[in-house]
Design a protein around this motif. Sequence first.
Motif, PDB file in Angstrom:
ATOM      1  N   ARG A 277      -4.177  -0.675  -1.615  1.00 44.62           N
ATOM      2  CA  ARG A 277      -4.803   0.273  -0.677  1.00 44.62           C
ATOM      3  C   ARG A 277      -3.766   1.091   0.088  1.00 44.62           C
ATOM      4  O   ARG A 277      -3.798   2.327   0.093  1.00 44.62           O
ATOM      5  CB  ARG A 277      -5.698  -0.489   0.310  1.00 44.62           C
ATOM      6  CG  ARG A 277      -6.368   0.403   1.366  1.00 44.62           C
ATOM      7  CD  ARG A 277      -7.204  -0.398   2.345  1.00 44.62           C
ATOM      8  NE  ARG A 277      -6.400  -1.375   3.049  1.00 44.62           N
ATOM      9  CZ  ARG A 277      -6.496  -2.692   2.863  1.00 44.62           C
ATOM     10  NH1 ARG A 277      -7.345  -3.187   1.988  1.00 44.62           N
ATOM     11  NH2 ARG A 277      -5.729  -3.513   3.552  1.00 44.62           N
ATOM     12  N   GLU A 278      -2.852   0.443   0.753  1.00 45.12           N
ATOM     13  CA  GLU A 278      -1.884   1.161   1.576  1.00 45.12           C
ATOM     14  C   GLU A 278      -0.865   1.909   0.723  1.00 45.12           C
ATOM     15  O   GLU A 278      -0.366   2.970   1.124  1.00 45.12           O
ATOM     16  CB  GLU A 278      -1.213   0.200   2.549  1.00 45.12           C
ATOM     17  CG  GLU A 278      -2.195  -0.326   3.583  1.00 45.12           C
ATOM     18  CD  GLU A 278      -1.576  -1.310   4.555  1.00 45.12           C
ATOM     19  OE1 GLU A 278      -0.346  -1.504   4.522  1.00 45.12           O
ATOM     20  OE2 GLU A 278      -2.335  -1.891   5.357  1.00 45.12           O
ATOM     21  N   ASN A 279      -0.572   1.394  -0.453  1.00 43.78           N
ATOM     22  CA  ASN A 279       0.352   2.089  -1.350  1.00 43.78           C
ATOM     23  C   ASN A 279      -0.275   3.362  -1.914  1.00 43.78           C
ATOM     24  O   ASN A 279       0.423   4.355  -2.162  1.00 43.78           O
ATOM     25  CB  ASN A 279       0.799   1.154  -2.472  1.00 43.78           C
ATOM     26  CG  ASN A 279       1.560  -0.040  -1.937  1.00 43.78           C
ATOM     27  OD1 ASN A 279       2.206   0.048  -0.897  1.00 43.78           O
ATOM     28  ND2 ASN A 279       1.484  -1.167  -2.629  1.00 43.78           N
ATOM     29  N   ARG A 280      -1.595   3.339  -2.117  1.00 52.81           N
ATOM     30  CA  ARG A 280      -2.276   4.570  -2.529  1.00 52.81           C
ATOM     31  C   ARG A 280      -2.164   5.639  -1.440  1.00 52.81           C
ATOM     32  O   ARG A 280      -1.964   6.821  -1.723  1.00 52.81           O
ATOM     33  CB  ARG A 280      -3.745   4.272  -2.851  1.00 52.81           C
ATOM     34  CG  ARG A 280      -3.948   3.541  -4.179  1.00 52.81           C
ATOM     35  CD  ARG A 280      -5.416   3.456  -4.541  1.00 52.81           C
ATOM     36  NE  ARG A 280      -6.093   2.328  -3.915  1.00 52.81           N
ATOM     37  CZ  ARG A 280      -6.281   1.138  -4.481  1.00 52.81           C
ATOM     38  NH1 ARG A 280      -5.795   0.898  -5.695  1.00 52.81           N
ATOM     39  NH2 ARG A 280      -6.930   0.179  -3.854  1.00 52.81           N
ATOM     40  N   ALA A 281      -2.303   5.204  -0.186  1.00 53.89           N
ATOM     41  CA  ALA A 281      -2.194   6.156   0.921  1.00 53.89           C
ATOM     42  C   ALA A 281      -0.775   6.718   1.031  1.00 53.89           C
ATOM     43  O   ALA A 281      -0.584   7.902   1.340  1.00 53.89           O
ATOM     44  CB  ALA A 281      -2.600   5.476   2.228  1.00 53.89           C
ATOM     45  N   ILE A 282       0.224   5.879   0.776  1.00 54.35           N
ATOM     46  CA  ILE A 282       1.619   6.360   0.798  1.00 54.35           C
ATOM     47  C   ILE A 282       1.836   7.373  -0.326  1.00 54.35           C
ATOM     48  O   ILE A 282       2.456   8.418  -0.128  1.00 54.35           O
ATOM     49  CB  ILE A 282       2.592   5.170   0.676  1.00 54.35           C
ATOM     50  CG1 ILE A 282       2.522   4.294   1.931  1.00 54.35           C
ATOM     51  CG2 ILE A 282       4.029   5.661   0.446  1.00 54.35           C
ATOM     52  CD1 ILE A 282       3.256   2.979   1.810  1.00 54.35           C
TER      53      ILE A 282
END
Length: 394
Positions: A210-215
């Motif tokens: 999830r957070e890596n997609r946002a990055i």
Amino acid sequence: MPDLAKIILRNHKIDAVKRFHPWIFSGAIKEMEGEVKEGAIVEVYSDQGEYLATGLYNPSNIAVKILSFQKVSDIAQLFLEKFQNAYQLRQQIGLVDNPKTNCYRLINAEGDGLPSLIVDWYNGTAVIQAYSLALYQRLDLIVDCLKTIYADNLRAVYDKSAAVLAKSAHISENKYLFGQKNGNEVLEFGHRFIIDWEKGQKTGFFLDQRENRAILAQYCQNKRVLNTFSYSGGFSVYAMQAGAALVHSVDSSHGAIDLTEKNIALNNLGEVPHQSYSADVFNFLRDCQEDYDLIVLDPPAFAKSIQSRHQAVMAYKRLNYQAFQKIRPQGIIFTFSCSQVVNEEHFQGAVMAAAIESARPVRILARLSQPADHPTSIYHSEGSYLKGLVLAVD
């Protein structure tokens, strides 16, 4: 709770338990007292009779997975307390009742004190994967905990343990333990996704990215993006929403490609050129005539045991080398490993070997891992499985 069977450890094998490591290996066991069956709750003692822990027994290399380092009088209460602690942590990090994200991991095995248990939350549906017979035998207890925590917000509980236990426990089917299918759309940072927990991989979605997609979205504007091992198109949706010039999604599974197309349509992303390819990623990278500004390498675990680690490291090297051949100058590569037995040193070494072979300048911009709803016990480094590098390639 009735008297429990006892496991006695060898004198020189108690240090790991004293340091709160949640696994006891079979070679550490000196003897057993009482009836010790697969899935049994057992108490662990030193050879001098000192109580050490309470855990779940499995006749395998990891013989006991520890639930508590204190005496347990009520197993149902222990489970409920662990579920409540896990839920409170997800509240603390802002995932409960979040208007933009309504899917997250509730129970992350050892990271939440319940080894071999995964519970993911998808907007009212809890999906369970029990990786041991001991947990599978206690599914009713797990459902009771979920009902207590979520109350009327819980619409369904789906057990997907057959996907991981079928061979060892002769479990033939996944099934609903409570409620029934009632919608399978979720939000993640405002992006909409259809989740196929019945037939999809793992519990249906890779929540740990999830957070890596946002990055990744921060790098995508006006870029030509290739998302390999794309599964349901998570990285592709984020890239398109962030204004990519073009996105290609590659996965060997036709079902995954269909799900990718549905998720792109669901987010009304038709203005960004997108093409899906159902193909082997290695072959696609070898044969494609395109080059890209940004490439995502997010393969499944190449190694699930120490014995296959070397072969996995070589596969990571080959995959990253192929990506270095297709990335434009000043391009960005997001490269990942979810193989638990391949540590950060092994993974970075494989990527570096690929960079050396490609003879291109490569800089590490960031190191990525799993998000806070996939916590790792400080006493159990093995739980930190997801490793990622953001690379700038000149």
